[in-house]
Design a protein around this motif. Structure first.
Motif, PDB file in Angstrom:
ATOM      1  N   THR A 200       0.906  -1.370  -0.075  1.00 45.31           N
ATOM      2  CA  THR A 200       0.166  -0.055   0.073  1.00 45.31           C
ATOM      3  C   THR A 200       0.662   1.224   0.107  1.00 45.31           C
ATOM      4  O   THR A 200       0.580   2.177  -0.769  1.00 45.31           O
ATOM      5  N   GLY A 201       2.119   1.122   0.911  1.00 37.65           N
ATOM      6  CA  GLY A 201       2.927   2.481   0.746  1.00 37.65           C
ATOM      7  C   GLY A 201       3.268   2.679  -0.656  1.00 37.65           C
ATOM      8  O   GLY A 201       3.505   3.663  -1.059  1.00 37.65           O
ATOM      9  N   GLY A 202       3.860   1.587  -1.335  1.00 39.70           N
ATOM     10  CA  GLY A 202       4.760   1.596  -2.612  1.00 39.70           C
ATOM     11  C   GLY A 202       3.599   2.189  -3.495  1.00 39.70           C
ATOM     12  O   GLY A 202       3.811   3.029  -4.318  1.00 39.70           O
ATOM     13  N   PHE A 203       2.394   1.792  -3.231  1.00 37.73           N
ATOM     14  CA  PHE A 203       1.373   2.168  -4.406  1.00 37.73           C
ATOM     15  C   PHE A 203       0.901   3.618  -4.056  1.00 37.73           C
ATOM     16  O   PHE A 203       0.834   4.575  -5.075  1.00 37.73           O
ATOM     17  N   SER A 204       0.836   4.089  -2.600  1.00 35.48           N
ATOM     18  CA  SER A 204       0.845   5.467  -2.421  1.00 35.48           C
ATOM     19  C   SER A 204       1.712   6.574  -2.850  1.00 35.48           C
ATOM     20  O   SER A 204       1.436   7.388  -3.561  1.00 35.48           O
ATOM     21  N   VAL A 205       3.064   6.062  -2.791  1.00 35.83           N
ATOM     22  CA  VAL A 205       4.191   6.774  -3.774  1.00 35.83           C
ATOM     23  C   VAL A 205       3.811   6.892  -4.886  1.00 35.83           C
ATOM     24  O   VAL A 205       4.162   7.922  -5.647  1.00 35.83           O
ATOM     25  N   VAL A 206       3.541   5.813  -5.681  1.00 34.33           N
ATOM     26  CA  VAL A 206       3.416   6.241  -7.163  1.00 34.33           C
ATOM     27  C   VAL A 206       2.056   6.884  -7.349  1.00 34.33           C
ATOM     28  O   VAL A 206       2.254   7.765  -8.416  1.00 34.33           O
ATOM     29  N   VAL A 207       1.083   6.834  -6.814  1.00 37.92           N
ATOM     30  CA  VAL A 207      -0.081   7.561  -6.929  1.00 37.92           C
ATOM     31  C   VAL A 207       0.463   9.013  -6.786  1.00 37.92           C
ATOM     32  O   VAL A 207       0.070  10.118  -7.459  1.00 37.92           O
ATOM     33  N   TRP A 208       1.052   9.226  -5.487  1.00 34.53           N
ATOM     34  CA  TRP A 208       1.565  10.660  -5.290  1.00 34.53           C
ATOM     35  C   TRP A 208       2.476  11.366  -6.419  1.00 34.53           C
ATOM     36  O   TRP A 208       2.172  12.530  -6.688  1.00 34.53           O
ATOM     37  N   LEU A 209       3.343  10.688  -6.933  1.00 35.24           N
ATOM     38  CA  LEU A 209       4.279  11.035  -7.724  1.00 35.24           C
ATOM     39  C   LEU A 209       3.541  11.456  -9.160  1.00 35.24           C
ATOM     40  O   LEU A 209       3.759  12.380  -9.868  1.00 35.24           O
ATOM     41  N   ALA A 210       2.479  10.463  -9.422  1.00 34.34           N
ATOM     42  CA  ALA A 210       1.597  10.639 -10.634  1.00 34.34           C
ATOM     43  C   ALA A 210       0.881  12.077 -10.324  1.00 34.34           C
ATOM     44  O   ALA A 210       0.848  12.944 -11.311  1.00 34.34           O
ATOM     45  N   CYS A 211       0.597  12.164  -9.203  1.00 33.28           N
ATOM     46  CA  CYS A 211      -0.207  13.520  -8.990  1.00 33.28           C
ATOM     47  C   CYS A 211       0.589  14.863  -9.079  1.00 33.28           C
ATOM     48  O   CYS A 211       0.173  15.720  -9.583  1.00 33.28           O
ATOM     49  N   TYR A 212       1.711  14.429  -8.573  1.00 32.06           N
ATOM     50  CA  TYR A 212       2.787  15.819  -8.713  1.00 32.06           C
ATOM     51  C   TYR A 212       3.116  15.842 -10.087  1.00 32.06           C
ATOM     52  O   TYR A 212       3.045  17.080 -10.481  1.00 32.06           O
ATOM     53  N   LEU A 213       3.116  15.005 -10.938  1.00 28.69           N
ATOM     54  CA  LEU A 213       3.467  15.273 -12.271  1.00 28.69           C
ATOM     55  C   LEU A 213       2.297  15.768 -13.011  1.00 28.69           C
ATOM     56  O   LEU A 213       2.505  16.767 -13.745  1.00 28.69           O
ATOM     57  N   VAL A 214       0.896  15.497 -12.724  1.00 24.39           N
ATOM     58  CA  VAL A 214      -0.042  16.133 -13.307  1.00 24.39           C
ATOM     59  C   VAL A 214      -0.262  17.659 -12.798  1.00 24.39           C
ATOM     60  O   VAL A 214      -0.742  18.314 -13.598  1.00 24.39           O
TER      61      VAL A 214
END
Lengths: 283, 111
Positions: A200-214
């Motif tokens: 879940t932690g890894g997935f959260s980081v991926v989602v966060w980074l995607a949001c940051y790029l957006v």
């Protein structure tokens, strides 16, 4: 006018490498205005163009004035880029060493513990998380310096660009790390994904980074805001890294608390209007 | 009379900012305005104006936009920003100190 177009095209060709395209467009507009004004006042076109060109001045000198505007890279950006390069080098050496160790122990009792998939998962996730922390660290430096002095537009653009590139690499590495982790889990535990705390932690980081790029993509003109929110990535990574250790290791709780407090504080400071926290007396 | 280049350089920022307080303008028009105001005594190398304009933009004293003029030509217009007005106020104070000091010294000689 046909000749004027030809002369200007030749001038542009000769000047192409000296200044930026936008500056060149501006200089060209000036050259045209001046030439046409002179032609209107009765000067013959070749003389008008030559006179306008002389008044515009030496392009090498103009270019050197433009170059003075280019500021050197900001120190935290240099550090972040340098640390990324160093980490990548360490990761590559470790991966090679790990693979060599694994190759010589394939017949060991439990080879899966040091399988290349697991090693690659650890390296990619560690690099991805570390890069996300570096981006957040840059955000903290940005907010701190902004309390003392505002950034010039060109410097702000360059910091935002570096942050964007690092975030793209971090997203790629973390996503790859999660994928490798899932493959390893299938080999080892017979399932790809179970939403445990590390996954879940890894997935959260991926989602966060995607949001940051957006955010970078859609808020191109609010670089300050985007850089200020980058430190939220530190909280997400802290949860992903230290969160699963809470309860097992005391430092997990401690590190997580510190990370949240520090980043929330800087995040709040980041949204104080620029200049409000400056103590310089301009009067 | 030709002005010393140091003096021309030092006066470029207050001159540009002052011209922009009259309204948005573009490079060629700014140079023409300086020529008119100084009756041709302040001679800028035209191209040197643009690095100054970009420097001012970098420090958010001015803002620029490309716009199509009635003639169909695209021009880069500059407008003054609050930071530019503040900088101009500061520059004005400093230039007034210099000119009033010089005036005080020079007046008796001409009297």
């Amino acid at each position: 006018m046909h000749d004027l177009e030809k002369w200007i095209a030749e001038w542009r060709k000769a000047a192409a490498t000296t200044v930026s395209v936008e500056a060149l467009d501006e200089l060209e507009t000036h050259l045209r205005e001046n030439t046409e004004q002179r032609i209107r006042s009765g000067m013959n076109p070749p003389d008008a163009f030559q006179r306008a060109l002389a008044e515009l001045g030496n392009l090498t000198r103009i270019a050197s004035e433009f170059r003075k505007l280019d500021e050197p890279l900001w120190l935290p950006v240099k550090l972040a880029v340098g640390m990324t390069a160093l980490l990548a080098l360490i990761a590559a050496i470790s991966a090679i060493a790990h693979f060599a160790k694994w190759s010589s122990s394939v017949n060991a009792v439990d080879p899966s513990r040091s399988s290349p998939v697991l090693a690659a998962h650890i390296f990619t996730v560690t690099l991805g998380y570390t890069l996300t922390l570096l981006i957040g660290g840059m955000g903290i430096c940005f907010v701190s310096q902004r309390c003392l002095e505002d950034f010039s537009t060109s410097r702000l653009h360059s910091i935002a660009r570096v942050s964007l590139v690092l975030a793209s690499i971090a997203l790629l590495l973390t996503a790859l790390g999660c994928l490798l982790g899932a493959i390893w889990a299938k080999i080892e535990w017979g399932r790809y994904w179970a939403w445990d705390s590390k996954e879940t932690g890894g997935f959260s980081v991926v989602v966060w980074l995607a949001c940051y790029l957006v955010a970078h993509r859609f808020f191109k003109n609010s670089e300050r805001g985007v850089l200020a929110i980058s430190m939220l990535g530190n909280i997400v990574v802290s949860f992903a890294w230290f969160g699963p250790q809470v309860g097992l290791h005391q430092y997990g709780t401690f590190m997580l608390t510190i990370a949240i407090l520090v980043n929330v504080m800087f995040f709040a400071i980041g949204f104080v209007p620029a200049g409000r926290l400056r103590f310089r007396n301009d009067g | 009379m030709k002005l010393e280049k140091e003096l021309v350089a030092a006066s470029s920022v207050p001159l540009i900012l002052s011209i922009l307080t009259e309204g948005d303008s573009y490079g060629y028009a700014i140079i023409q305005r300086v020529k008119d105001l100084s009756r041709g005594k302040i001679q800028w190398t035209d191209g040197m104006l643009y690095p100054v304009l970009h420097w001012l933009e970098d420090r958010r004293m001015v803002r620029s936009r490309w716009e199509k003029a009635d003639s169909g030509r695209k021009r880069k217009y500059y407008s003054i920003e609050p930071a530019g007005r503040q900088a101009l106020r500061e520059q004005k104070k400093q230039w007034l100190v210099v000119t009033s000091t010089l005036n005080q010294i020079w007046k008796p000689q001409h009297a």
